[in-house]
Design a protein around this motif. Structure first.
Motif, short mmCIF file in Angstrom:
data_model
loop_
_atom_site.label_atom_id
_atom_site.label_comp_id
_atom_site.label_asym_id
_atom_site.label_seq_id
_atom_site.Cartn_x
_atom_site.Cartn_y
_atom_site.Cartn_z
N PRO A 71 0.81 -1.22 0.00
CA PRO A 71 0.00 0.00 0.00
C PRO A 71 0.84 1.27 0.00
N MET A 86 -4.17 5.05 1.29
CA MET A 86 -4.57 5.38 2.65
C MET A 86 -5.45 6.63 2.68
N SER A 96 -7.47 -5.60 -0.59
CA SER A 96 -6.84 -5.56 0.74
C SER A 96 -5.72 -4.54 0.80
N SER A 97 -4.89 -4.50 -0.25
CA SER A 97 -3.78 -3.55 -0.25
C SER A 97 -4.24 -2.14 -0.62
N THR A 146 -6.36 0.64 2.47
CA THR A 146 -5.47 0.64 3.64
C THR A 146 -5.82 1.75 4.61
N PRO A 199 -4.82 1.85 8.65
CA PRO A 199 -4.29 1.11 9.80
C PRO A 199 -5.06 1.37 11.09
N LEU A 250 1.43 4.10 8.20
CA LEU A 250 1.57 3.53 6.86
C LEU A 250 2.85 2.73 6.74
N LYS A 261 2.29 -0.65 8.15
CA LYS A 261 1.46 -1.47 7.27
C LYS A 261 2.25 -1.97 6.06
N GLN A 262 3.11 -1.12 5.52
CA GLN A 262 3.93 -1.53 4.39
C GLN A 262 4.89 -2.65 4.79
N ASN A 283 2.80 -5.86 5.45
CA ASN A 283 2.28 -6.41 4.20
C ASN A 283 3.39 -7.09 3.40
N ARG A 338 -4.71 -8.84 8.07
CA ARG A 338 -5.06 -7.52 7.56
C ARG A 338 -6.37 -7.00 8.16
N SER A 360 -6.90 -3.29 10.80
CA SER A 360 -7.48 -2.27 9.94
C SER A 360 -8.69 -1.61 10.60
#
Length: 417
Positions: free
Chosen positions: A74, A79, A107-108, A111, A113, A119, A122-123, A126, A143, A147
């Motif tokens: 993502p 985001m 899902s990606s 995004t 969080p 972010l 999350k990156q 992922n 995920r 989220s």
């Protein structure tokens, strides 16, 4: 999509809001805009992958905002769009209809969080999940619980409205809760399961997030929750349908065709070797398949990235699960003279590369060697793209604007005596 769309709101003050995300979302938006009554209000926000918005049909006006973002890792654009989408959903009232368009990749793209993650977190998470070899259901369990919008939480935001989810499946078993991490449907996984997956894969979280996960504070809405009482879900395309269509084409050409399964999982290269064994047996007239025949399969295999390449100072490989499958297939076939194979991702993108997949022919091993590629080295580095580039076996389609998971086809002719 015809036949599954709701009617416009009966109330004069009612709105039809469209939300959603996925690699097929651009095409889904255009189809919805073309079918929706011209005199009925329509607005919303949908996210798709960069370069995945198809050409708009002639005469179809744009009424829904389409935003592009990164996949499979993502980015800030995704985001920001997810933040706006959640805020839009929260404005929905009992007079409104919310249509959610969902397809693989959501899902990606979607995004947002949970508290305690940013972010960059999350990156990192992922990327670790993608490299771990975990199946899509496990990845999306994690995920959903990390989220603020997935795992039924988007439905929670617009619970006052009538919600209609229209989905294209890219997951084994067509589990609606796994497609794009199920933003508008109940989640039957738990915080405890997500924590167990993260610990097994040695993926770390900030201490506050571990605490929230372990305490159940990050639990998702479950089946039976009243928030889902006023919603409908429709699957409009599935992996099984794509395999059935391919089988019909082959049978019309007079070739016996066998659909092995539409929900295969496992390590891509190993699944390739299994397919090779079945094809070689069929070529010899052994087993359940009689040549000439076509063997079809779908599902979502995985690639466990070999981290030893970094330690050894070797270049990182390029390639997705289709090319990895084809390397295993080529290795297993060993240049078999009467078997040809194709594996591709139906969205036109294998991993993060420009190819959809690859083909294997009786001369692939020889062609790759002539092109300067070594199969053992490419397998070690998960470098299917380079291997089939050398063998001139890459399949390049560009974005297809749909996504019904992996597609694999093997043509098997009788082996000469």
């Amino acid at each position: 999509m015809q036949g599954v769309l709701p009617r416009p709101p009966a109330s004069p003050q009612g709105r039809t809001l469209v939300v959603g995300a996925g690699k097929a979302a651009g095409a889904m938006v255009h189809a919805l805009e073309a079918m929706w009554p011209a005199d009925a209000p329509l607005s919303g926000l949908v996210i798709t992958r960069y370069d995945h918005i198809p050409t708009r049909p002639v005469g179809v006006p744009s009424r829904i905002e389409l935003v592009e973002a990164a996949h499979p890792v993502p980015d800030q654009a995704g985001m920001d769009a997810a933040t706006r989408m959640l805020a839009l959903a929260q404005t929905a009232t009992e007079h409104d209809v919310v249509i959610c368009l969902i397809s693989g990749g959501g899902s990606s793209l979607l995004t947002l969080p949970c508290e305690g993650l940013d972010l960059a977190d999350k990156q990192r998470i992922n990327t670790a999940l993608l490299n771990s070899g975990a199946g899509i259901a496990e990845m999306n369990c994690v995920r959903k619980h990390l989220s603020r919008i997935k795992g039924g939480r988007l439905a929670l935001a617009c619970a006052a409205a009538q919600v209609v989810t229209i989905a294209i499946s890219d997951v084994p078993g067509d589990d609606i809760g796994v497609i794009a991490s199920g933003p508008t449907v109940p989640d039957d996984t738990t915080c405890a399961q997500a924590a167990a997956i993260l610990r097994r894969l040695n993926i770390d979280l900030p201490s506050a997030v571990w605490q929230a996960l372990d305490s159940g504070e990050l639990e998702t809405p479950k089946p039976g929750d009243a928030v889902f009482a006023n919603q409908r879900v429709h699957l409009i395309a599935t992996p099984g349908q794509s395999l059935a269509a391919a089988a019909q084409v082959a049978r019309e050409a007079g070739i016996a065709t066998y659909v092995l399964a539409d929900d295969m999982e496992g390590e891509s290269r190993e699944v390739g070797k299994v397919h090779a064994a079945m094809a070689k047996a069929a070529a010899l007239g052994q087993g359940a398949f009689t040549p000439p025949c076509v063997l079809l399969s779908g599902g979502e295999t995985t690639v466990t990235i070999n981290t030893a390449t970094t330690a050894a100072g070797l270049p990182r490989g390029r390639g997705g699960r289709a090319a990895e499958f084809c390397m295993g297939l080529a290795q297993g076939l060993g240049g078999a003279a009467t078997v040809w194979g194709l594996a591709a991702d139906t969205d036109g993108i294998d991993g993060v590369q420009t190819n959809a997949g690859a083909v294997v022919t009786p001369t692939t091993l020889r062609d790759a060697t002539a092109g300067g590629a070594d199969l053992a080295d490419c397998l070690f580095r998960n470098d299917g793209y380079s291997y089939f580039e050398a063998a001139q076996g890459l399949v390049v389609t560009g974005p297809t604007h749909t996504n019904v998971n992996d597609f694999r086809a093997l043509l098997v002719l009788p082996s000469p005596l």
